[in-house]
Design a protein around this motif. Structure first.
Motif, PDB file in Angstrom:
ATOM      1  N   ASP A   1      41.894  63.734  10.407  1.00  0.00           N
ATOM      2  CA  ASP A   1      42.553  64.640   9.674  1.00  0.00           C
ATOM      3  C   ASP A   1      41.622  65.445   9.404  1.00  0.00           C
ATOM      4  N   ILE A   2      40.553  65.011   9.230  1.00  0.00           N
ATOM      5  CA  ILE A   2      39.606  65.989   8.035  1.00  0.00           C
ATOM      6  C   ILE A   2      38.578  67.114   9.294  1.00  0.00           C
ATOM      7  N   ARG A   3      38.664  67.652   8.630  1.00  0.00           N
ATOM      8  CA  ARG A   3      37.561  69.281  10.067  1.00  0.00           C
ATOM      9  C   ARG A   3      36.199  69.791   8.671  1.00  0.00           C
ATOM     10  N   CYS A   4      35.650  70.020  10.148  1.00  0.00           N
ATOM     11  CA  CYS A   4      34.173  69.546   9.743  1.00  0.00           C
ATOM     12  C   CYS A   4      33.928  71.566   8.642  1.00  0.00           C
TER      13      CYS A   4
ATOM     14  N   GLY B   1      36.344  74.132  13.473  1.00  0.00           N
ATOM     15  CA  GLY B   1      37.577  73.266  14.630  1.00  0.00           C
ATOM     16  C   GLY B   1      37.593  72.496  15.317  1.00  0.00           C
ATOM     17  N   GLU B   2      36.734  71.300  14.182  1.00  0.00           N
ATOM     18  CA  GLU B   2      36.229  70.113  15.005  1.00  0.00           C
ATOM     19  C   GLU B   2      36.500  68.897  13.494  1.00  0.00           C
ATOM     20  N   THR B   3      36.905  67.870  14.399  1.00  0.00           N
ATOM     21  CA  THR B   3      36.867  66.678  13.332  1.00  0.00           C
ATOM     22  C   THR B   3      35.723  66.529  12.702  1.00  0.00           C
TER      23      THR B   3
ATOM     24  N   LEU C   1      40.989  69.980   5.315  1.00  0.00           N
ATOM     25  CA  LEU C   1      42.423  69.194   5.849  1.00  0.00           C
ATOM     26  C   LEU C   1      42.967  69.541   7.467  1.00  0.00           C
ATOM     27  N   PHE C   2      42.682  69.144   8.497  1.00  0.00           N
ATOM     28  CA  PHE C   2      43.792  69.716   9.280  1.00  0.00           C
ATOM     29  C   PHE C   2      45.334  70.265   9.297  1.00  0.00           C
TER      30      PHE C   2
END
Length: 157
Positions: free
Chosen positions: A49-52, A57-59, A101-102
């Protein structure tokens, strides 16, 4: 099914190698993984659930960026220290902001964004209903006798 089996048997080895290389690979390194499988599973769940911050666009689990590695390590350190999942996420959000956060939380200023879509939908439906009623309220103008006679004359031609 037999077609697929035949294709698989006749497929050149270089295509099979390419297909195997094209499978998704998590960026989590073996030295990052925790010995406790329960904590590791919790860390993986949080990481999904955490965005780079770099890749966007990636976790962080899928990203090879150095910042993602740091975030994965921080999450695992927080879990080992005894933090709950929410506390670990709050720690990351406090340092990097809600943008990591996604699924942003529906609180504070984010609440406006969560409610804007449904509110605009309701406004649009209201405008459509109101304009439809207005069109239905306009009475049709009756034709005068001269206009009716002219209309019948045109229709007979």
């Amino acid at each position: 099914m037999k077609r697929l089996q035949r294709w698989w048997a006749d497929c050149p080895p270089y295509i099979l190698a390419f297909l195997l290389l094209a499978t998704p690979v998590a960026a989590v390194q073996p030295d990052e993984m925790l010995a406790d499988p329960v904590l590791e599973a919790r860390a993986r769940e949080i990481s999904r659930d955490i965005r780079c911050p770099v890749c966007q666009g990636e976790t962080i689990d899928d990203s090879n960026a150095p910042i993602s590695r740091d975030l994965r390590i921080i999450i695992r350190e927080r879990l080992v220290a005894g933090d709950t999942d929410e506390e670990a996420v709050d720690y990351i959000v406090a340092r990097y902001g809600e943008g990591v956060l996604f699924k942003p939380r529906a609180t504070g200023s984010n609440l406006i964004l969560w409610l804007a879509g449904p509110a605009l939908l309701l406004v649009g439906v209201g405008v459509a209903v109101a304009s439809g009623r207005r069109r239905g309220m306009v009475p049709e103008a009756a034709l005068s006798e001269a206009e009716e006679a002219r209309l019948e004359e045109i229709l007979k031609k």
